[in-house]
Design an enzyme around this catalytic site. Structure first.
Site, PDB file in Angstrom:
ATOM      1  N   GLU A 116      40.448  44.318  44.814  1.00 22.02           N
ATOM      2  CA  GLU A 116      40.608  43.421  43.668  1.00 22.02           C
ATOM      3  C   GLU A 116      41.899  42.604  43.731  1.00 22.02           C
ATOM      4  OE1 GLU A 116      38.468  42.813  41.302  1.00 22.02           O
ATOM      5  OE2 GLU A 116      36.989  44.340  41.831  1.00 22.02           O
ATOM      6  N   GLU A 134      44.873  37.522  38.379  1.00 18.62           N
ATOM      7  CA  GLU A 134      44.009  36.737  39.243  1.00 18.62           C
ATOM      8  C   GLU A 134      44.613  35.361  39.494  1.00 18.62           C
ATOM      9  OE1 GLU A 134      40.304  34.974  37.320  1.00 18.62           O
ATOM     10  OE2 GLU A 134      40.615  36.783  36.133  1.00 18.62           O
TER      11      GLU A 134
END
Length: 297
Positions: A116, A134
């Site tokens: 991730e 992100e």
């Protein structure tokens, strides 16, 4: 006594497994997160599929507090439906079973957080924990949620080791970890500034079942066993099932060559070898049907 999560990995090995990590992610923060969240357990009771009560217990003080009780909890129609209850004891993270099983769980957890947050070269396995949030932060990741409504002006994009996303997950995590859903709903950026909290959100997500899904923890330690309906959909115990839980709609039931699924699997085998374990059972979700959002399976 089973091994503790801290005893499964030294600081030296942690640093070797994540050599390109952002300096935000330290071994000390990881271990502190484990120790602090281990003092928490929650009892979750669900009525009529979507009416919840959550009782959070601080094991250090013994104090139990109702941190969530939905407005329909005492409605006759809700009380007429059967309850389903479960306990999440966060101290069981990588401690519940024998050393071999605990190593598999830690390797699986590391595989997902590495995938991730990676940003380097494929198949070097050196690039996990590189991102605190992100890369694209333009999307707000807001969804309608009566219990955990978004706060105006706040964005709930992926943050932390598991890239926790959406206001519902931020609110639920706040209830379980901090005893107050408003903390993370009002200040989601805390996950970017407090590394201990960031690791706690990852452990929370790993340990806590979702509405229609088991927890990744329960899968890796063998607590979850497939029902006939699961078997019919190809779901089986093993690392592949954790992929189905975390990102099944995108990565599962799409054959054996999907890049993201394979990347998670390769990270798992790499970390497991480094931890001195091995596993060959059901590591893929290529033939597993994913869970459908909002569908009770």
């Amino acid at each position: 006594m089973p091994a503790t999560a801290a005893s499964l990995i030294t600081e030296k090995l942690f640093n070797e497994l994540f050599p390109q990590r952002n300096k935000f992610y330290t071994y000390a923060s990881f271990i502190k997160a484990i120790k602090e969240i281990s003092q928490i357990k929650v009892n979750v009771t669900r009525r009529a599929v979507s009416v919840y009560q959550i009782i959070r217990t601080d094991k250090a003080s013994g104090k139990a507090t109702i941190v969530r009780q939905d407005v329909d909890w005492n409605e006759a129609w809700a009380k007429a439906k059967p309850d389903s209850s479960y306990e999440v004891d966060y101290s069981k993270f990588c401690t519940e079973k024998n050393a071999a099983t605990n190593k598999k769980e830690l390797a699986a957890f590391f595989a997902h957080i590495a995938h991730e947050t990676r940003g380097g070269v494929d198949d070097t396995f050196t690039d996990g924990l590189m991102y605190i949030h992100e890369k694209n932060t333009t999307s707000a990741y807001i969804a309608e949620n009566d219990e955990y409504p978004p706060v105006a002006g706040k964005k709930y994009y992926g943050r932390g080791p598991v890239q926790l996303s959406y206001n519902g997950n931020y609110g639920y995590a706040g209830d379980c970890i901090l005893g107050d859903d408003k903390i993370l709903l009002n200040s989601p950026e805390l996950i970017e500034t407090d590394p201990v909290l960031a690791f706690k959100t990852a452990i929370y997500f790993w340990m806590t079942p979702q509405t229609h899904k088991p927890s990744a923890h329960d899968v890796m330690v063998g607590v979850w066993q497939p029902k006939p309906a699961d078997k019919a959909k190809g779901r089986a115990p093993g690392f592949g099932m954790t992929i189905n839980i975390i990102n099944g709609e995108i990565e599962c039931n799409k054959g054996e060559d999907l890049y993201n699924m394979k990347d998670r699997m390769k990270f798992y085998q790499y970390f497991l070898t480094k931890l001195g374990g091995k596993d060959t059972a059901n590591c893929s979700c290529g033939k597993m049907q994913p869970y459908l959002y909002g569908v009770n399976e």
